[in-house]
Design a protein around this motif. Structure first.
Motif, short mmCIF file in Angstrom:
data_model
loop_
_atom_site.label_atom_id
_atom_site.label_comp_id
_atom_site.label_asym_id
_atom_site.label_seq_id
_atom_site.Cartn_x
_atom_site.Cartn_y
_atom_site.Cartn_z
N ASP A 1 0.77 -1.20 -0.03
CA ASP A 1 0.04 -0.04 -0.01
C ASP A 1 0.97 1.15 -0.11
O ASP A 1 1.71 1.56 0.68
N LYS B 1 0.92 5.55 0.23
CA LYS B 1 -0.11 6.65 0.44
C LYS B 1 0.21 8.01 -0.36
O LYS B 1 1.41 8.34 -0.14
N THR C 1 -4.75 6.24 -1.25
CA THR C 1 -4.03 4.93 -0.86
C THR C 1 -4.25 4.16 -2.19
O THR C 1 -5.44 3.79 -2.21
N TYR D 1 -2.61 0.52 -4.28
CA TYR D 1 -1.79 -0.92 -4.01
C TYR D 1 -0.94 -0.91 -5.19
O TYR D 1 -1.26 -0.94 -6.42
N LYS E 1 -9.06 0.74 4.33
CA LYS E 1 -8.46 2.12 4.38
C LYS E 1 -9.37 3.18 3.24
O LYS E 1 -9.63 2.54 2.25
#
Length: 353
Positions: A177, A179, A195, A197, A251
Motif C-alpha cells: 500500500d 499513500k 491510498t 496498492y 482504508k
C-alpha cells in the motif's frame, strides 16, 4: 410737538389667509423632505448567502436610517425589486454589480462573485489515478482543483516531495500500500490523500510444458478410496490449528477533513448583530460560529471588555450603528474574540456607549 400717526392702508383679510396657507404647505413640504432625508455616505445594506453559487438563494437587506423606498438592480438583467428585504438567485456564474437606489436618489454598488462549483464539496484537491498498479510500471497521475497553480506530490516511498506539476508520472520500486499525498498552492492544511496498492509483476513459467507427455486423463482407480472402514479425515484436526488473520479495516482513499466552524464574513456577522438589536435573533444564533462558547471577550469602542452573551443583552432593543468590526479565529475557524466600534441612537443623536 404733535406725534405723527401712521395709517396703514386697508388690506383684505383673504391675503392673510392665503399667506398662512402657503406657509403651512411649505412647512409640510419641508417636513416631508426631511423625513425622506438619507445620509448617502452611510448606507447600511447587506448581501448574504450560505454559498454564492448558481441556483442558490442570495438575501438582500437594507437598514439605512431614513430609507423609505428601495430599487434593487441585481446586475443580471432581471426585473428591479422594490422591497426592503428580498431574495434572488443567479442562473450563470460570474461577477455581478448589485446597485441599490434609496429614496430615488442615493445609489450604492457592491460586486459579488457567483461560482459554478460548490466550495463545500470541491474544497479539497482531487487525486485521479488507478487504485491498483504494478511495480516498475510507469503510472500517470492527474489532479483537479479550482485555481490550482502549484502542485507538490509525494508517492509514499520517500519522506520528501517526489514530483511537481499537475500531471506527473512515477515508477514504484516496492510493492504494498502506498499513500499518495498532494498539496496545492502550498495549502498544507487541506492536503489530499489517496491510498493505492502496488502489486508485484506476474510470474511467468521459465520452462515450456511438454504437451505430448502430459497425461490428460487418468483411470478412475487412481481417484478411488481404499477398501476398509471409514476413517476420520486428518484435515479436520489440521484445520483447528491453522491461524486466521483478523479482518483488517478498510482504508479510505482520502483523509476526513477536520470539522470546522462555518464561514461568516464581517458583513454577515454585522447583519446578525443588527437583528439581535432588533430582537429578531439571540446569542444562540451564533452557536456554530463561536463553537458553543458564548463567553468570548468583546472589546467595545476600544475601552470596554465584556463577554459576548452580555454584549447581546446590552444591545437588545436598541438602535445601533456598527462602524467597524474585527473577528479573530482559531485553526478550527471558531471565533475567539471580537473588536467592535458602534454607536447607539439616543435623543435623536448617535453616541458611543
Amino acid at each position: 410737538m404733535k406725534k405723527k400717526i401712521i395709517h396703514f392702508p386697508n388690506m383684505d383679510y383673504k391675503v392673510f389667509i392665503s399667506l398662512g396657507i402657503l406657509t403651512l404647505i411649505s412647512f409640510i413640504f419641508l417636513l416631508y423632505q426631511y423625513s425622506r432625508r438619507v445620509d448617502c455616505e452611510n448606507a447600511n445594506f447587506f448581501i448574504h448567502a450560505d454559498e454564492f453559487m448558481i441556483n442558490r438563494v442570495v438575501e438582500y437587506y437594507d437598514n439605512t436610517e431614513g430609507a423609505k423606498s428601495w430599487e434593487w438592480d441585481f446586475g443580471d438583467g432581471s426585473v428591479v425589486d422594490t422591497r426592503q428585504r428580498t431574495l434572488h438567485t443567479y442562473k450563470k456564474a460570474g461577477d455581478y454589480i448589485v446597485r441599490l437606489k434609496i429614496n430615488g436618489s442615493c445609489i450604492h454598488e457592491k460586486m459579488i462573485t457567483i461560482s459554478s462549483i460548490s466550495q463545500e464539496l470541491g474544497y479539497l484537491p482531487q487525486i485521479i489515478s488507478p487504485n491498483v498498479v504494478t511495480v516498475g510500471d510507469l503510472v500517470s497521475f492527474d489532479a483537479e482543483k479550482e485555481d490550482g497553480e502549484s502542485w507538490e506530490w509525494s508517492f509514499g516511498e520517500t519522506a520528501s516531495t517526489d514530483a511537481l506539476g499537475k500531471n506527473p508520472s512515477y515508477k514504484f520500486k516496492t510493492v504494498g500500500d502506498k499513500k499518495i499525498t498532494l498539496i496545492v498552492n502550498g495549502d498544507v492544511e487541506h492536503t489530499a490523500v489517496k491510498t493505492i496498492y502496488v502489486a508485484p509483476k506476474t510470474i511467468k513459467a521459465k520452462r515450456k510444458i511438454d504437451i505430448q507427455s502430459y497425461e490428460f486423463e487418468k483411470p478412475h482407480v487412481a481417484f478411488s478410496l481404499p477398501m476398509g472402514s471409514a476413517q476420520k479425515d486428518p484435515l479436520v484436526d489440521m484445520l483447528q490449528y491453522i491461524p486466521v488473520s483478523p479482518k483488517t479495516k478498510s482504508k479510505k482513499d482520502s483523509v476526513i477533513a477536520e470539522k470546522k466552524a462555518p464561514e461568516i464574513s464581517n458583513e454577515q456577522f454585522q447583519l446578525l448583530l443588527n437583528q439581535v438589536a432588533a430582537q429578531n435573533k439571540t446569542k444562540d444564533d451564533f452557536k456554530d460560529y463561536l463553537c458553543g462558547k458564548y463567553d468570548i471577550p468583546v472589546v467595545i469602542n476600544d475601552k470596554k471588555l465584556i463577554p459576548f452573551d452580555q454584549f447581546c443583552q446590552n444591545i437588545a432593543g436598541k438602535k445601533i450603528k456598527i462602524t467597524a468590526l474585527r473577528m479573530n479565529k482559531n485553526s478550527k475557524n471558531c471565533i475567539q474574540n471580537i473588536n467592535i466600534q458602534y454607536k447607539v441612537k439616543k435623543l435623536m443623536m448617535w453616541i458611543k456607549e
